[in-house]
Design a protein around this motif. Structure first.
Motif, PDB file in Angstrom:
ATOM      1  N   ASP A   1       0.848  -1.194   0.000  1.00 23.42           N
ATOM      2  CA  ASP A   1       0.000   0.000   0.000  1.00 23.42           C
ATOM      3  C   ASP A   1       0.886   1.248   0.000  1.00 23.42           C
ATOM      4  O   ASP A   1       1.143   1.859   1.039  1.00 23.42           O
ATOM      5  N   LEU A   2       1.374   1.645  -1.185  1.00 25.02           N
ATOM      6  CA  LEU A   2       2.311   2.754  -1.302  1.00 25.02           C
ATOM      7  C   LEU A   2       1.674   4.071  -0.883  1.00 25.02           C
ATOM      8  O   LEU A   2       2.287   4.886  -0.186  1.00 25.02           O
ATOM      9  N   ARG A   3       0.410   4.292  -1.296  1.00 22.84           N
ATOM     10  CA  ARG A   3      -0.236   5.568  -0.993  1.00 22.84           C
ATOM     11  C   ARG A   3      -0.375   5.758   0.518  1.00 22.84           C
ATOM     12  O   ARG A   3      -0.072   6.830   1.052  1.00 22.84           O
ATOM     13  N   ARG A   4      -0.836   4.714   1.224  1.00 24.33           N
ATOM     14  CA  ARG A   4      -1.003   4.822   2.671  1.00 24.33           C
ATOM     15  C   ARG A   4       0.352   5.051   3.351  1.00 24.33           C
ATOM     16  O   ARG A   4       0.465   5.834   4.293  1.00 24.33           O
ATOM     17  N   TYR A   5       1.390   4.355   2.858  1.00 21.44           N
ATOM     18  CA  TYR A   5       2.705   4.480   3.477  1.00 21.44           C
ATOM     19  C   TYR A   5       3.254   5.893   3.289  1.00 21.44           C
ATOM     20  O   TYR A   5       3.844   6.473   4.202  1.00 21.44           O
ATOM     21  N   ALA A   6       3.064   6.490   2.112  1.00 18.62           N
ATOM     22  CA  ALA A   6       3.531   7.858   1.873  1.00 18.62           C
ATOM     23  C   ALA A   6       2.790   8.844   2.777  1.00 18.62           C
ATOM     24  O   ALA A   6       3.398   9.782   3.321  1.00 18.62           O
ATOM     25  N   ARG A   7       1.470   8.637   2.925  1.00 12.87           N
ATOM     26  CA  ARG A   7       0.718   9.522   3.833  1.00 12.87           C
ATOM     27  C   ARG A   7       1.217   9.388   5.263  1.00 12.87           C
ATOM     28  O   ARG A   7       1.292  10.368   6.011  1.00 12.87           O
TER      29      ARG A   7
ATOM     30  N   ILE B   1      10.078   9.912   0.011  1.00  9.69           N
ATOM     31  CA  ILE B   1       8.883   9.812  -0.833  1.00  9.69           C
ATOM     32  C   ILE B   1       9.262   9.750  -2.305  1.00  9.69           C
ATOM     33  O   ILE B   1       8.690   8.997  -3.095  1.00  9.69           O
TER      34      ILE B   1
ATOM     35  N   THR C   1       8.391   6.657  -5.001  1.00  8.53           N
ATOM     36  CA  THR C   1       7.565   6.871  -6.198  1.00  8.53           C
ATOM     37  C   THR C   1       8.388   6.944  -7.486  1.00  8.53           C
ATOM     38  O   THR C   1       7.816   7.143  -8.556  1.00  8.53           O
TER      39      THR C   1
END
Length: 551
Positions: free
Chosen positions: A228-234, A263, A267
């Motif tokens: 879960d890349l998006r959750r980890y970046a947040r 980040i 990405t």
């Protein structure tokens, strides 16, 4: 000298850091961990300078470090070396740097000790808890982080416990990866390196990049298991926004300046030409590694700096040993039951008079040089060092020449011949016989030669600019039979350095018994290039300088 070694060590550290940066870049292109590149650079920043200091020199032995010695002045028949204000400051600079190094290391150790004590004090207020199956410590603000070096413990701030389950799992996964990889121990070792070299900008840079690399590697390992890349970046942004008290070791709550890079790394897309980039990075790293490991070494401490009082800008202080046989390089006491006995005392007394520099003898100037002499199992002298100089460099050089002709009955240990270092005072007495109170191969007689011309006071010495070129020329011009037999010749040449730093004239100060050696020494001297001498106003002027050449 300390300052030259510090400059050398700092340069090596920066070169290894640049190589590590390229290696990490190449590894990241293929998704490989990069922290070991920085760990290796940090280790190399200690090993390479230490090896340059302790191991046999990679620089050709034919060129003595004293080639940069400045003009010899003549005043009332006596000779001395013009050291100028800068060489005269070197002993004070070395002493000041030594104390500064010690004080800065003590301050860094004190800072880390106080920080660790404060962390221990805060830890007493933390409570034990079980979160998602992990035993953790819960603090008001510290973390997320790992504390402890030998056995890392995860510490979570209160806000993580109030977060949703996926967030808690990601935070715990990140810190658990730090514990499993031993990142806390690696970073603690890096902090220890800073305590030893707080003066090195390269070490600070490497430690900072090592910490960044451990976080990037940990992020990659977490995402390999939790996609879960998006959750980890947040989560990274949230941790950065909340801040918190940093620990001394691995932490999710890394400095905010690192968040952007983390980040970006998460990405980043794989470039189409990554193979070409990786090869270019590897090539650049190889060049930097070669430059760091094989580049010019620092000036080593001279023999008088090791075993006697330092004599800066001294020709004799830099005179090399006659051999680099194992065990010969460093004076040390070896137990024996029978000491070496001098066997050719009359020859030595005659040679002292023959090698007595005429200018000093005629002026009534004498002195005593105390040498360290290495006497091997056969009674031959295979190594010499200046322990205490006479105060006159030509006398010290003459003493070294005399030592080459001394013969002994070897020392014995219960009847078995052994090699030992002994101290040998050699005295030059005007109008007297001189002598060696107690006790090296090939006689080097002192033939008449014109002394160097007088130089006005306040002149800044010429400094040699092409030492490596002369070292190669010495190897090329060394007679083959000397190389085959391992015989050493030490020739003093007076060079007239013109206003542009070139050698306008060269003549022998001490001739040898080998005309081919003398011719080769003059050829080497004429190829020397210097910075020009300058007077107090900064104007360039021509001067005489002494150039020792060793074959």
């Amino acid at each position: 000298m300390i300052w030259t070694w510090l400059v050398y060590a700092g340069t090596v550290s920066l070169a290894l850091g640049a190589a590590a940066w390229l290696v990490e870049y190449g590894l990241r292109l293929y998704g490989r961990p990069g922290r070991w590149a920085w760990a290796g650079a940090l280790a190399g920043s200690f090993v390479v300078p230490l090896a340059a200091l302790l191991l046999p020199s990679r620089v050709p032995a034919g060129l003595a470090p004293a080639l940069a010695v400045g003009p010899v002045l003549q005043a009332g028949g006596a000779e001395r070396v013009a050291v100028g204000w800068w060489p005269g400051m070197l002993p004070r600079l070395d002493a000041a740097l030594g104390w500064l190094w010690l004080a800065s290391s003590a301050a860094a150790a004190l800072y880390l000790g106080v920080s660790y004590a404060r962390l221990r004090g805060r830890r007493r207020g933390w409570r034990e808890a079980a979160v998602e199956g992990h035993a953790v410590l819960v603090s008001p603000r510290t973390g997320p982080a790992v504390v402890g070096i030998r056995r890392g413990r995860i510490v979570l701030p209160e806000w993580v416990l109030a977060a949703d389950e996926p967030t808690r799992r990601l935070v715990l996964a990140h810190e658990a990866e730090h514990v499993a990889a031993g990142d806390a121990r690696l970073l603690a070792a890096a902090l220890g390196a800073l305590v030893l070299t707080p003066w090195s900008p390269g070490a600070w840079w490497q430690v900072r990049r090592l910490r960044q690399a451990t976080e990037l590697d940990c992020d990659a390992r977490v995402l390999a298991r939790h996609a879960d890349l998006r959750r980890y970046a947040r989560l990274l942004l949230e941790v950065g926004a909340r801040g918190g008290e940093e620990s001394l070791v691995a932490a999710f709550a890394a400095p905010r300046s690192l968040l952007g890079r983390r980040i970006e790394a998460l990405t980043a897309r794989v470039p189409a030409d990554r193979r070409r980039r990786a090869l270019a990075a590897a090539g650049g790293a190889a060049v930097l590694l070669a430059a760091a490991c094989l580049g010019p070494e620092p000036d080593r401490p001279t023999p008088t700096e090791v075993v006697g009082r330092p004599r800066l800008a001294s020709l004799a202080a830099h005179a090399p040993s006659q051999s680099r046989t194992a065990g010969v390089d460093t004076p040390a006491f070896t137990p024996y039951t029978t000491r070496p006995e001098l066997t050719n005392r009359e020859e030595v007394a005659r040679l002292i008079q023959e090698t007595y520099p005429p200018l000093l003898r005629d002026a009534g100037v004498g002195g005593e040089a105390v040498l360290w002499v290495y006497v091997d199992e056969t009674g031959r002298v295979t190594g010499t060092r200046i322990a205490t100089g006479s105060g006159h460099d030509p006398l010290d050089l003459a003493a070294l020449h005399v030592a080459q002709a001394i013969r002994f009955l070897p020392a014995e240990d219960h009847g078995r011949p052994i090699a030992v270092w002994i101290q040998l005072p050699i005295r030059f007495v005007p109008g007297g016989a001189g002598g060696a109170k107690q006790a090296a191969p090939g006689r080097v007689p002192d033939l008449p030669a014109d002394g160097p011309r007088r130089v006005p006071e306040g002149v800044t010495m010429p400094e040699l600019r092409n030492g490596p070129d002369l070292a190669r020329l010495i190897r090329e011009r060394q007679p083959a039979d000397l190389r085959a037999k391992g015989v050493t010749y030490f020739v003093n040449v007076i060079v007239h350095v013109d206003e542009r730093g070139g050698v306008a004239d060269a003549r022998l100060y001490h001739a040898t018994d080998r005309p081919d050696v003398d011719r080769a020494a003059l050829e080497v001297a004429r190829a020397a290039r210097f910075t020009p001498a300058r007077d107090r106003t900064g104007a360039a002027l021509a001067v005489d300088a002494m150039l020792p050449v060793r074959f």
